[in-house]
Structures are given as structure tokens and as C-alpha cells.
Scaffold this active site. Sequence first.
Site, mmCIF file in Angstrom:
data_model
loop_
_atom_site.group_PDB
_atom_site.id
_atom_site.type_symbol
_atom_site.label_atom_id
_atom_site.label_comp_id
_atom_site.label_asym_id
_atom_site.label_seq_id
_atom_site.Cartn_x
_atom_site.Cartn_y
_atom_site.Cartn_z
ATOM 1 N N ASP A 17 0.819 -1.219 0.000
ATOM 2 C CA ASP A 17 0.000 0.000 0.000
ATOM 3 C C ASP A 17 0.849 1.264 0.000
ATOM 4 O OD1 ASP A 17 -2.351 -1.467 0.102
ATOM 5 O OD2 ASP A 17 -2.546 -1.311 2.285
ATOM 6 N N ARG A 97 1.039 4.837 17.159
ATOM 7 C CA ARG A 97 0.673 5.873 16.184
ATOM 8 C C ARG A 97 1.152 7.278 16.537
ATOM 9 N NH1 ARG A 97 0.599 2.381 12.330
ATOM 10 N NH2 ARG A 97 -1.246 1.057 12.222
ATOM 11 N N ASP A 126 -6.816 4.128 13.336
ATOM 12 C CA ASP A 126 -5.457 4.606 13.098
ATOM 13 C C ASP A 126 -5.417 5.938 12.358
ATOM 14 O OD1 ASP A 126 -4.196 2.549 14.457
ATOM 15 O OD2 ASP A 126 -4.289 1.210 12.722
ATOM 16 N N SER A 178 -5.557 -8.431 8.548
ATOM 17 C CA SER A 178 -4.877 -7.155 8.657
ATOM 18 C C SER A 178 -4.103 -7.171 9.969
ATOM 19 C CB SER A 178 -5.900 -6.022 8.633
ATOM 20 O OG SER A 178 -5.292 -4.850 9.101
#
Length: 431
Positions: A17, A97, A126, A178
Site C-alpha cells: 500500500d 501511532r 489509526d 490485517s
Amino acid sequence: MKYQGERCVLAYSGGLDTSVAVAWLRETHGFEVVTVTGDLGTVKDLDAIQRKALKSGAKRAVVQDVRSIFVDYFVWPALQAGALYEERYPLATALGRPLLAKLLVDAARDEGARYVAHGCTGKGNDQVRFDLAVGALAPELTVIAPMRGGMNMTREEEIDYAKARGIEVPTTKKNPYSVDMNLWGRSIEAGVLEDPWGAPPRDIYEWTVDPDEAPAKPLEIVIGFKEGIPVSLNGAKMEGVALIERLNALAGKYGVGRIDQIENRLVGIKSREIYEAPAAVVLHTAHRALEDMVMAKESLRFKAKVAAEYADLVYNGLWFSAHHQDLAAYVRSTQRFVTGDIRMRLHRGNATVVGRRSEHSLYSMSLATYGKGDTFDHKAAEGFIGVFGLPLRNQSRTQALWGPDTAALLDVPKKVAGAKSTAKPKGKSRK
Ligand code: ARG
């Protein structure tokens, strides 16, 4: 092109990605792309990621080992706070994050960029964490999220897009789940896990063995804490990163650290999440047990509320908020006596506390004992209960709490059937 010549700093994982995003941001928008990759403990080869970013068309690729920053400034404070989202999730992804966002902002400043980007989709937490953290640290920056809109490619399209540009594509079949991971834990979602009735397939786990296959004999370990921070394992001093790595391996071998949870995302979706967090589970359990020894009852009660609030704010992406600063000050103050050792037994999926000791312990043997050396004033209990029970007796009398009409409130039978008495009860009633 809209952003011709502008610079954009992209949070880059090295996956398909974000590799496609590098090329896409450049070709579709005219950005000069700088990538940033932070190792929070599970990146195998930072240099390879750096090479791949450049290959994908990045102008510059920044890579950083931030493991000990992650542990010291994010993981330990969350452990001290007792932060478990919805009472279970140790927040590995959620804690990572804000640090990655901080790296983005730092790089944007270094590069004189006005844009930062990340590869999060529009459905998860996220994206919120990145956007809010960047907004708090650098409100002047604009966040771009190609996967949230714009890029719109299926996996097959991404592969073709990458191949056409000489970007290395994954050779293995797509992982049907995921997954996100760092030192503090591994988060797994999607695929067959979306059926909340289905037990998680064995192949999703990588850090923990099936408790069935864990050693039959338990393992005992001792974790030493100083002011709420783990500092030693079995008596040997250890740095944070090494200690967590060691515990992940050790507890994982005993099947400890699996969490299967329906959780409430900030965007309003209930989702089924599986976590593997051996070290986090062991350390939270141990830390809590030590607090039980050294903190007063009221502090423990109040801190539990703060812990829930703290976990929510971390989960919801509010790491860089004033609310966090204030709660962190409280948490830090509570930790001044949280020094001592916790003995734990790891056995087939369980991490059980079997012993605790602390120089600041509030546990008093002479008060607690039923054996010799008892210093508790038994007689004084009577007076204490008299005063403690005063309002209840008063209310019972004045409002006929347990009279004929009100007893039904708790569905207590008028008279407990089958009672046998051999003698008339003696004893005086209390006024
Ligand atoms: N549900 C967890 C959280 O919101 C984990 C998310 C993991 N992210 C991922 N891309 N798999 O913190």
C-alpha cells in the site's frame, strides 16, 4: 498537477500500500515524496525498507530505530496508568501511532514540507490517531490519506501498478488478515475473524503457542519494578526494550497473552480483534498486583477510573492533548511507591501472581494474621461497626425498610422456610 513541487512526508511501512502510495503521490499530484519509517520493535530490516522507498520513487527515505523512545515515553507511561482499552486491549497499535506521527512532523519540519501522508483507511482508528496527533503537534500541516480516498486501487491493481514501475511486489499470497505490530503487541483483524462466533484459526498466532501445546510444567519468574517501571527480570537488571522482548518470548512460549475481544472503535463500529501481547499481559498483571500492595484503597479505586479514562484517550488518538498531560501528572504521582517485586507463574495460557514484596508495602502481617502476633484490636471492631451501621439502623427504623410492603424490593421471602431452632435466641438488641 495540484501539488507540483510541494513536498509530502509519508509514513512508510515498506508494504505494498505505502509503496504504491509513494509513486501515486508523485505521479498523480506532483509531490516530492519523503518517506519516514520508525522501528517500534518489529521491523526486520530498516535498510531494506529504505532501499525500497527510494526504489518506489521517494526523494529521500528517513529510517529510525525508535524502540527505546517508544518504550520509555509511550509504553511505560501507559503501563503505569494501567491503560487497558475496554479492560483488555493493552493498546499496542494505539500507542505506536502518536510516535510515528511525531516522526512525520519532525521530518516535515526538517524538509520544509507542508504536507504529511499516511496509508490508513477510512474505517479504522489509526487514521484518527495520525490526523489528531499531527493536528496537535503541527496544526499548520495538511494530512493526506490516499487510501481514504483518491488512490482507490484493489490489491490486484496495486500489484500491477507496482510491477509497471519496478517496485518489488509480495511474492506470497496476501495475508488474509490485517496485522499491525510493535514491541507491545500484535493486532490481528479481518478475514474469517469477522465472524464473531468463529474461533480464531491457529495460523493467526505468531508470538504465542496454543496453551494446549505449552509446557506442562509452569515457569516462575520475578519482575522487579521501580516507581511503576519494570527494571529487572529474575533479579537481573534489564533495559526496557530487552525486557519486553525477553518477556514476549518467554510468556509466548507458555501460551500467555492471547486476547479475543469485541471492541468499540471510535468511528462507531464494533469489531472483532485478536491480540497477542505476552509481555503486556504479564506486566499489566504484575504492575496491578504491586499497586494492590502499596496503594491505599481510595487511591486504587480512583486510579481505576483514571486508567479507563486514560485508555480511552489513547485509543481515541488524544495522546497529544492537555487532558493527557493532566492525567499523566496524576499517574506519575501515584507511582512513587510502586517499587518492589512480583512473583508470577506462567502456565498454559495463564500468568498468575503468586507472590509480592515491597519496601513500601501497606500489607501488615501483624494486622492481617489469624495466627500468633495479632495486633488488631478485636474489641474496637464492635464500636466501629456500631458507628458504621448507625445510619442503616436509623433508616431501617424510621422508614420500615424491611416491613411488609418493602421487603419485595429484593424478593426476599417473608420468612426463610425450613429454619429450625433448638433454643430461643439470646442477646440484646442494639439501639
Ligand atoms: N483495533 C486496534 C486499534 O484500533 C488495532 C488496529 C490494528 N490496525 C491494523 N491495521 N490492523 O488499536
